[in-house]
Design a protein around this motif. Structure first.
Motif, PDB file in Angstrom:
ATOM      1  N   LEU A   1       5.878  20.793  24.709  1.00 23.00           N
ATOM      2  CA  LEU A   1       5.345  22.127  24.491  1.00 23.00           C
ATOM      3  C   LEU A   1       6.344  23.226  24.840  1.00 23.00           C
ATOM      4  O   LEU A   1       6.118  24.398  24.529  1.00 23.00           O
ATOM      5  N   GLN A   2       7.452  22.839  25.509  1.00 19.64           N
ATOM      6  CA  GLN A   2       8.505  23.793  25.861  1.00 19.64           C
ATOM      7  C   GLN A   2       7.986  24.951  26.729  1.00 19.64           C
ATOM      8  O   GLN A   2       8.415  26.100  26.586  1.00 19.64           O
ATOM      9  N   ILE A   3       7.059  24.633  27.633  1.00 27.49           N
ATOM     10  CA  ILE A   3       6.561  25.640  28.571  1.00 27.49           C
ATOM     11  C   ILE A   3       7.508  25.667  29.769  1.00 27.49           C
ATOM     12  O   ILE A   3       7.716  24.635  30.409  1.00 27.49           O
ATOM     13  N   PRO A   4       8.088  26.808  30.096  1.00 29.13           N
ATOM     14  CA  PRO A   4       9.001  26.847  31.251  1.00 29.13           C
ATOM     15  C   PRO A   4       8.248  26.657  32.563  1.00 29.13           C
ATOM     16  O   PRO A   4       7.060  26.973  32.664  1.00 29.13           O
ATOM     17  N   LYS A   5       8.946  26.156  33.569  1.00 25.98           N
ATOM     18  CA  LYS A   5       8.327  25.912  34.868  1.00 25.98           C
ATOM     19  C   LYS A   5       7.723  27.166  35.483  1.00 25.98           C
ATOM     20  O   LYS A   5       6.710  27.094  36.184  1.00 25.98           O
ATOM     21  N   ASP A   6       8.347  28.307  35.226  1.00 24.17           N
ATOM     22  CA  ASP A   6       7.835  29.539  35.827  1.00 24.17           C
ATOM     23  C   ASP A   6       6.601  30.074  35.096  1.00 24.17           C
ATOM     24  O   ASP A   6       6.115  31.162  35.408  1.00 24.17           O
ATOM     25  N   LYS A   7       6.096  29.291  34.137  1.00 21.37           N
ATOM     26  CA  LYS A   7       4.860  29.641  33.457  1.00 21.37           C
ATOM     27  C   LYS A   7       3.825  28.515  33.578  1.00 21.37           C
ATOM     28  O   LYS A   7       2.894  28.426  32.764  1.00 21.37           O
ATOM     29  N   ILE A   8       3.972  27.677  34.604  1.00 22.99           N
ATOM     30  CA  ILE A   8       3.039  26.574  34.821  1.00 22.99           C
ATOM     31  C   ILE A   8       2.454  26.661  36.227  1.00 22.99           C
ATOM     32  O   ILE A   8       3.186  26.792  37.209  1.00 22.99           O
ATOM     33  N   ILE A   9       1.138  26.593  36.312  1.00 28.74           N
ATOM     34  CA  ILE A   9       0.419  26.505  37.584  1.00 28.74           C
ATOM     35  C   ILE A   9      -0.208  25.120  37.674  1.00 28.74           C
ATOM     36  O   ILE A   9      -0.926  24.701  36.763  1.00 28.74           O
ATOM     37  N   LEU A  10       0.060  24.402  38.735  1.00 31.30           N
ATOM     38  CA  LEU A  10      -0.610  23.128  38.981  1.00 31.30           C
ATOM     39  C   LEU A  10      -1.910  23.419  39.728  1.00 31.30           C
ATOM     40  O   LEU A  10      -1.894  24.020  40.797  1.00 31.30           O
ATOM     41  N   TYR A  11      -3.021  22.995  39.140  1.00 36.21           N
ATOM     42  CA  TYR A  11      -4.352  23.344  39.652  1.00 36.21           C
ATOM     43  C   TYR A  11      -5.108  22.038  39.944  1.00 36.21           C
ATOM     44  O   TYR A  11      -5.365  21.254  39.045  1.00 36.21           O
ATOM     45  N   GLY A  12      -5.454  21.824  41.208  1.00 32.44           N
ATOM     46  CA  GLY A  12      -6.167  20.613  41.586  1.00 32.44           C
ATOM     47  C   GLY A  12      -7.510  20.908  42.210  1.00 32.44           C
ATOM     48  O   GLY A  12      -7.593  21.687  43.164  1.00 32.44           O
ATOM     49  N   LYS A  13      -8.552  20.293  41.671  1.00 30.00           N
ATOM     50  CA  LYS A  13      -9.897  20.446  42.220  1.00 30.00           C
ATOM     51  C   LYS A  13     -10.297  19.163  42.936  1.00 30.00           C
ATOM     52  O   LYS A  13     -10.239  18.074  42.355  1.00 30.00           O
ATOM     53  N   SER A  14     -10.717  19.291  44.197  1.00 31.43           N
ATOM     54  CA  SER A  14     -11.233  18.160  44.972  1.00 31.43           C
ATOM     55  C   SER A  14     -10.246  16.993  44.938  1.00 31.43           C
ATOM     56  O   SER A  14      -9.128  17.129  45.425  1.00 31.43           O
ATOM     57  N   LEU A  15     -10.610  15.849  44.365  1.00 34.60           N
ATOM     58  CA  LEU A  15      -9.669  14.732  44.285  1.00 34.60           C
ATOM     59  C   LEU A  15      -8.341  15.182  43.683  1.00 34.60           C
ATOM     60  O   LEU A  15      -7.270  14.799  44.151  1.00 34.60           O
ATOM     61  N   GLY A  16      -8.415  16.024  42.656  1.00 31.79           N
ATOM     62  CA  GLY A  16      -7.205  16.488  41.982  1.00 31.79           C
ATOM     63  C   GLY A  16      -6.277  17.302  42.849  1.00 31.79           C
ATOM     64  O   GLY A  16      -5.098  17.463  42.515  1.00 31.79           O
ATOM     65  N   SER A  17      -6.781  17.814  43.979  1.00 30.07           N
ATOM     66  CA  SER A  17      -5.893  18.574  44.871  1.00 30.07           C
ATOM     67  C   SER A  17      -4.789  17.676  45.413  1.00 30.07           C
ATOM     68  O   SER A  17      -3.647  18.115  45.576  1.00 30.07           O
ATOM     69  N   GLY A  18      -5.115  16.421  45.693  1.00 29.91           N
ATOM     70  CA  GLY A  18      -4.103  15.488  46.180  1.00 29.91           C
ATOM     71  C   GLY A  18      -3.058  15.176  45.121  1.00 29.91           C
ATOM     72  O   GLY A  18      -1.872  15.001  45.430  1.00 29.91           O
ATOM     73  N   VAL A  19      -3.490  15.090  43.859  1.00 31.92           N
ATOM     74  CA  VAL A  19      -2.557  14.872  42.749  1.00 31.92           C
ATOM     75  C   VAL A  19      -1.649  16.093  42.592  1.00 31.92           C
ATOM     76  O   VAL A  19      -0.431  15.965  42.440  1.00 31.92           O
ATOM     77  N   ALA A  20      -2.248  17.281  42.651  1.00 28.24           N
ATOM     78  CA  ALA A  20      -1.479  18.514  42.479  1.00 28.24           C
ATOM     79  C   ALA A  20      -0.445  18.696  43.588  1.00 28.24           C
ATOM     80  O   ALA A  20       0.684  19.142  43.331  1.00 28.24           O
ATOM     81  N   VAL A  21      -0.810  18.356  44.822  1.00 28.85           N
ATOM     82  CA  VAL A  21       0.140  18.469  45.937  1.00 28.85           C
ATOM     83  C   VAL A  21       1.322  17.532  45.716  1.00 28.85           C
ATOM     84  O   VAL A  21       2.485  17.925  45.862  1.00 28.85           O
ATOM     85  N   GLN A  22       1.048  16.276  45.369  1.00 25.94           N
ATOM     86  CA  GLN A  22       2.126  15.319  45.143  1.00 25.94           C
ATOM     87  C   GLN A  22       3.038  15.771  44.008  1.00 25.94           C
ATOM     88  O   GLN A  22       4.270  15.681  44.111  1.00 25.94           O
ATOM     89  N   MET A  23       2.453  16.286  42.925  1.00 33.74           N
ATOM     90  CA  MET A  23       3.270  16.736  41.801  1.00 33.74           C
ATOM     91  C   MET A  23       4.112  17.952  42.173  1.00 33.74           C
ATOM     92  O   MET A  23       5.232  18.112  41.680  1.00 33.74           O
ATOM     93  N   THR A  24       3.591  18.810  43.045  1.00 34.26           N
ATOM     94  CA  THR A  24       4.374  19.968  43.482  1.00 34.26           C
ATOM     95  C   THR A  24       5.546  19.536  44.345  1.00 34.26           C
ATOM     96  O   THR A  24       6.615  20.167  44.318  1.00 34.26           O
ATOM     97  N   ILE A  25       5.377  18.468  45.107  1.00 37.30           N
ATOM     98  CA  ILE A  25       6.498  17.903  45.871  1.00 37.30           C
ATOM     99  C   ILE A  25       7.578  17.405  44.911  1.00 37.30           C
ATOM    100  O   ILE A  25       8.772  17.639  45.109  1.00 37.30           O
ATOM    101  N   GLU A  26       7.144  16.704  43.851  1.00 33.16           N
ATOM    102  CA  GLU A  26       8.088  16.087  42.912  1.00 33.16           C
ATOM    103  C   GLU A  26       8.666  17.092  41.922  1.00 33.16           C
ATOM    104  O   GLU A  26       9.860  17.027  41.595  1.00 33.16           O
TER     105      GLU A  26
END
Length: 278
Positions: free
Chosen positions: A140-165
């Protein structure tokens, strides 16, 4: 003497029962954590206009479902990691509100959920998340500075790990937990959950290493993931960070318009929304 023998016999029996319960919990734990629903329709059947129903192949060959709606000019895209139950169809209302406001949406249906193949597990969910991030950046060619990782409940753990990586423009955590092990230990205090748990999603030990702007949203009446978890994560996270507590809300009864209001405020304050004349 006989009473002592009977007492030892009873204690041995109770110990064996306890061990059998522990073995059962160990083997059945993913059924306790994940509650997927494979009954899902197209986005349009739920009234979501402008959404694509995509299939992405993950590194291990699993094919997962993703719903995509492009962002309006000047708005970021949310890569949305949902909770532990249902499927993407349970998030129609929030997707509709966020997309209508201008945000792009990439909603990931984890393996085993909705139309996605496979069975859920922590490392598998991370692989699924990597695939959708790669799709956002490369296809999709979306730049990193235009992406928000959003995690709800269980997904918060996924979002945190992806933000680390793969640090993106920002991280949003709705009703986040410190770790699945902590949640499980609180729910089953008589069991050695910390020893039995396989999928830990230990966000508390990771969040100190995150430097993307952070927004935490948590209901103060949450009985599934107590607000104390959100407070602990917020305290451990470095700046820049923002937290919003909802005094009268629990885990799943948020006012979606209020969530949008807070997301818009956060996105404007962190300059993630760039409109002409603003």
């Amino acid at each position: 003497m006989k009473s002592i023998f009977n007492f030892k016999h009873i204690m041995t029996g109770m110990l064996l029962i306890y061990i059998m319960i522990c073995i059962g919990v160990w083997g059945f734990q993913r059924h306790l954590i994940y509650k997927p629903d494979t009954n899902i329709q197209s986005p349009q059947s739920y009234g979501l206009q402008g959404f694509e129903d995509l299939r992405l192949k993950v590194a291990d060959g699993t094919v997962v479902q993703v719903w995509h709606h492009p962002a309006q000019t000047g708005f970021p895209t949310l890569i949305y990691f949902h909770g532990n139950a249902g499927n993407l169809g349970n998030y129609v209302n929030i997707f509709k509100i966020y997309a209508h406001a201008g945000f792009g949406i990439l909603g990931l249906g984890y393996r085993g959920f909705g139309a996605s193949q496979g069975s859920p597990a922590e490392q598998g969910l991370y692989q699924d998340a990597r695939a959708v991030i790669h799709y956002a950046l490369k296809d999709l060619q979306i730049p990193k500075d235009k992406i928000i990782l959003y995690g709800k409940s269980l997904g918060s753990g996924v979002a945190v790990q992806m933000t680390i990586e793969s640090p993106m423009a920002a991280l949003v955590l709705q009703s986040p937990y410190t770790s699945i092990a902590k949640r499980g230990q609180d729910r089953y205090p008589l069991l050695p959950v910390n020893l039995l748990i396989q999928d830990r999603f230990d966000s508390l030990s990771k969040i100190q290493h995150i430097h993307s702007p952070l927004l935490i949203l948590h209901g103060e009446q949450d009985t599934i993931v107590p607000v104390e978890d959100g407070k602990a994560l917020f305290a451990a996270a470095p700046y820049p960070k923002t937290v919003v507590y909802f005094p009268l809300k629990g885990h799943n009864d948020f006012d979606n318009e209020k969530l949008l209001e807070e997301l818009l405020t956060f996105s404007k304050e962190t300059k993630l929304i760039s409109l002409k004349g603003s």
